[in-house]
Design a protein around this motif. Sequence first.
Motif, PDB file in Angstrom:
ATOM      1  N   PRO A 255      48.969  41.580 -37.233  1.00 46.34           N
ATOM      2  CA  PRO A 255      49.009  40.171 -37.644  1.00 46.34           C
ATOM      3  C   PRO A 255      48.140  39.279 -36.758  1.00 46.34           C
ATOM      4  O   PRO A 255      48.174  39.391 -35.526  1.00 46.34           O
ATOM      5  CB  PRO A 255      50.489  39.797 -37.501  1.00 46.34           C
ATOM      6  N   LEU A 256      47.387  38.393 -37.386  1.00 48.24           N
ATOM      7  CA  LEU A 256      46.589  37.431 -36.634  1.00 48.24           C
ATOM      8  C   LEU A 256      47.445  36.548 -35.749  1.00 48.24           C
ATOM      9  O   LEU A 256      46.994  36.072 -34.698  1.00 48.24           O
ATOM     10  CB  LEU A 256      45.784  36.549 -37.606  1.00 48.24           C
ATOM     11  N   THR A 257      48.684  36.321 -36.163  1.00 48.45           N
ATOM     12  CA  THR A 257      49.553  35.396 -35.432  1.00 48.45           C
ATOM     13  C   THR A 257      49.849  35.868 -34.013  1.00 48.45           C
ATOM     14  O   THR A 257      50.183  35.053 -33.145  1.00 48.45           O
ATOM     15  CB  THR A 257      50.884  35.215 -36.179  1.00 48.45           C
ATOM     16  N   LEU A 258      49.750  37.193 -33.764  1.00 50.27           N
ATOM     17  CA  LEU A 258      50.020  37.693 -32.417  1.00 50.27           C
ATOM     18  C   LEU A 258      49.058  37.112 -31.398  1.00 50.27           C
ATOM     19  O   LEU A 258      49.385  36.971 -30.221  1.00 50.27           O
ATOM     20  CB  LEU A 258      49.953  39.222 -32.378  1.00 50.27           C
ATOM     21  N   TRP A 259      47.869  36.771 -31.838  1.00 52.56           N
ATOM     22  CA  TRP A 259      46.858  36.254 -30.900  1.00 52.56           C
ATOM     23  C   TRP A 259      47.075  34.781 -30.598  1.00 52.56           C
ATOM     24  O   TRP A 259      46.300  34.171 -29.860  1.00 52.56           O
ATOM     25  CB  TRP A 259      45.461  36.511 -31.454  1.00 52.56           C
ATOM     26  N   ASN A 260      48.163  34.210 -31.144  1.00 55.77           N
ATOM     27  CA  ASN A 260      48.547  32.840 -30.797  1.00 55.77           C
ATOM     28  C   ASN A 260      49.518  32.795 -29.617  1.00 55.77           C
ATOM     29  O   ASN A 260      49.839  31.712 -29.118  1.00 55.77           O
ATOM     30  CB  ASN A 260      49.212  32.151 -31.992  1.00 55.77           C
ATOM     31  N   LEU A 261      49.976  33.975 -29.176  1.00 62.07           N
ATOM     32  CA  LEU A 261      50.939  34.041 -28.071  1.00 62.07           C
ATOM     33  C   LEU A 261      50.170  33.935 -26.752  1.00 62.07           C
ATOM     34  O   LEU A 261      49.989  34.914 -26.024  1.00 62.07           O
ATOM     35  CB  LEU A 261      51.737  35.347 -28.141  1.00 62.07           C
ATOM     36  N   LYS A 262      49.757  32.743 -26.422  1.00 60.71           N
ATOM     37  CA  LYS A 262      48.805  32.535 -25.324  1.00 60.71           C
ATOM     38  C   LYS A 262      49.351  32.906 -23.951  1.00 60.71           C
ATOM     39  O   LYS A 262      48.589  33.133 -23.012  1.00 60.71           O
ATOM     40  CB  LYS A 262      48.329  31.086 -25.314  1.00 60.71           C
ATOM     41  N   ASP A 263      50.679  32.998 -23.795  1.00 62.22           N
ATOM     42  CA  ASP A 263      51.263  33.322 -22.493  1.00 62.22           C
ATOM     43  C   ASP A 263      51.778  34.753 -22.411  1.00 62.22           C
ATOM     44  O   ASP A 263      52.401  35.129 -21.408  1.00 62.22           O
ATOM     45  CB  ASP A 263      52.413  32.356 -22.172  1.00 62.22           C
ATOM     46  N   ILE A 264      51.542  35.572 -23.435  1.00 60.71           N
ATOM     47  CA  ILE A 264      52.051  36.935 -23.419  1.00 60.71           C
ATOM     48  C   ILE A 264      51.319  37.766 -22.365  1.00 60.71           C
ATOM     49  O   ILE A 264      50.130  37.554 -22.091  1.00 60.71           O
ATOM     50  CB  ILE A 264      51.933  37.580 -24.819  1.00 60.71           C
ATOM     51  N   LEU A 265      52.048  38.703 -21.744  1.00 58.68           N
ATOM     52  CA  LEU A 265      51.496  39.524 -20.660  1.00 58.68           C
ATOM     53  C   LEU A 265      51.126  40.930 -21.121  1.00 58.68           C
ATOM     54  O   LEU A 265      50.126  41.487 -20.665  1.00 58.68           O
ATOM     55  CB  LEU A 265      52.508  39.605 -19.507  1.00 58.68           C
ATOM     56  N   GLU A 266      51.947  41.529 -21.997  1.00 58.58           N
ATOM     57  CA  GLU A 266      51.678  42.891 -22.436  1.00 58.58           C
ATOM     58  C   GLU A 266      51.929  43.025 -23.938  1.00 58.58           C
ATOM     59  O   GLU A 266      52.980  42.598 -24.435  1.00 58.58           O
ATOM     60  CB  GLU A 266      52.546  43.898 -21.671  1.00 58.58           C
ATOM     61  N   ILE A 267      50.973  43.642 -24.626  1.00 56.14           N
ATOM     62  CA  ILE A 267      51.109  43.987 -26.039  1.00 56.14           C
ATOM     63  C   ILE A 267      50.778  45.470 -26.171  1.00 56.14           C
ATOM     64  O   ILE A 267      49.657  45.889 -25.882  1.00 56.14           O
ATOM     65  CB  ILE A 267      50.166  43.161 -26.936  1.00 56.14           C
ATOM     66  N   ARG A 286      45.374  33.999 -22.475  1.00 55.03           N
ATOM     67  CA  ARG A 286      44.856  33.690 -21.140  1.00 55.03           C
ATOM     68  C   ARG A 286      45.565  34.454 -20.026  1.00 55.03           C
ATOM     69  O   ARG A 286      45.031  34.585 -18.925  1.00 55.03           O
ATOM     70  CB  ARG A 286      44.990  32.186 -20.894  1.00 55.03           C
ATOM     71  N   SER A 287      46.776  34.975 -20.295  1.00 58.25           N
ATOM     72  CA  SER A 287      47.549  35.659 -19.248  1.00 58.25           C
ATOM     73  C   SER A 287      47.665  37.159 -19.470  1.00 58.25           C
ATOM     74  O   SER A 287      48.324  37.851 -18.695  1.00 58.25           O
ATOM     75  CB  SER A 287      48.964  35.063 -19.170  1.00 58.25           C
TER      76      SER A 287
END
Length: 320
Positions: A255-267, A286-287
């Motif tokens: 999902p494109l929406t995952l790239w809106n999680l600007k503070d996420i550390l691990e995917i 960014r993080s």
Amino acid sequence: MCAYEISEETGNLLGFELLNIRAIKGLTGNLPPITNAPKLEILLLWANKLSGNIANSISNASMLKELDLGDNLFSGPIPKTLGNLRHLERFQIVNNNLITGSTIDHEWSFLSSLTNCRNLSTIDVSGNPLSGVLPTYIGNLSKSLQYFRAKKCEVKGNIPMEIGNLTNMLVLELGYNKLSGFIPTSIGLQNLQSLGLSSNKLGGPIPESLCDLERLYKLNLGLNKLHGSIPSCLGNITSLRYLYLDSNKLSSAVPLTLWNLKDILEIVLSSNHLHNSHATDAGNLRSLLTLNLSKNLLTGEILSSFGGLQTLVLLATYNL
């Protein structure tokens, strides 16, 4: 290392409010019957070499608020008399060899008794061979319960829908068991911050009710048999820092929406059947420290903004 034998006199704790023997490494012997402990509120005996059964007389410490017997060699059943500890707030028995109250059907009778403890905030029974199934009366536990951990307990069967009654839960950890069936929709607990269901046999889709977890910090559903799509609404959980969906049978586009999680550390989405209908635009993350998309069906241009990942430590995108 010296070994110290616990004495029978320990069972008579008249006048004590706190007994903390965790600093004495290598304490051996059985936990003697508790005969007289009207003021004892905290009993910490973790990280020793205590063995034998936990006696039913533990309930004689009627004012007990915190009981930690973790990291010992205790065996036998978990006492049903725990429910007599009406003031109990924290119960921790991790990493022993304890079993449920019934050796026949492995019914979690001790958990039924704990429903009488209305101030209970923490239950941690991880690392014990409890076996059996999670009973429906788990939903009758205290509404004060915030931490429930039963990791590596050989639990099988379904996760009961009644778990949704525990509305103040912050951490639910049931990883490394033999749980099967679907993830119940009722698990969308409003206050939940960490959900660990990894290394089980859970199937079906990822329920969209998880997207209602507005405070979720960590979601680990890896190493199961989940299939279908990754809900795009996961990208709306702005508090999310750790997302593990690896080693399942997920087959949607990322999902494109995952790239809106600007503070996420691990995917970590590796070892699925995910594909891409567009380039992955991760430049807003960014993080981000770890991005693992490996062993999927991704083709062509995977990353369109790799240069924006200033904090990235691990990047894995190789595919089958």
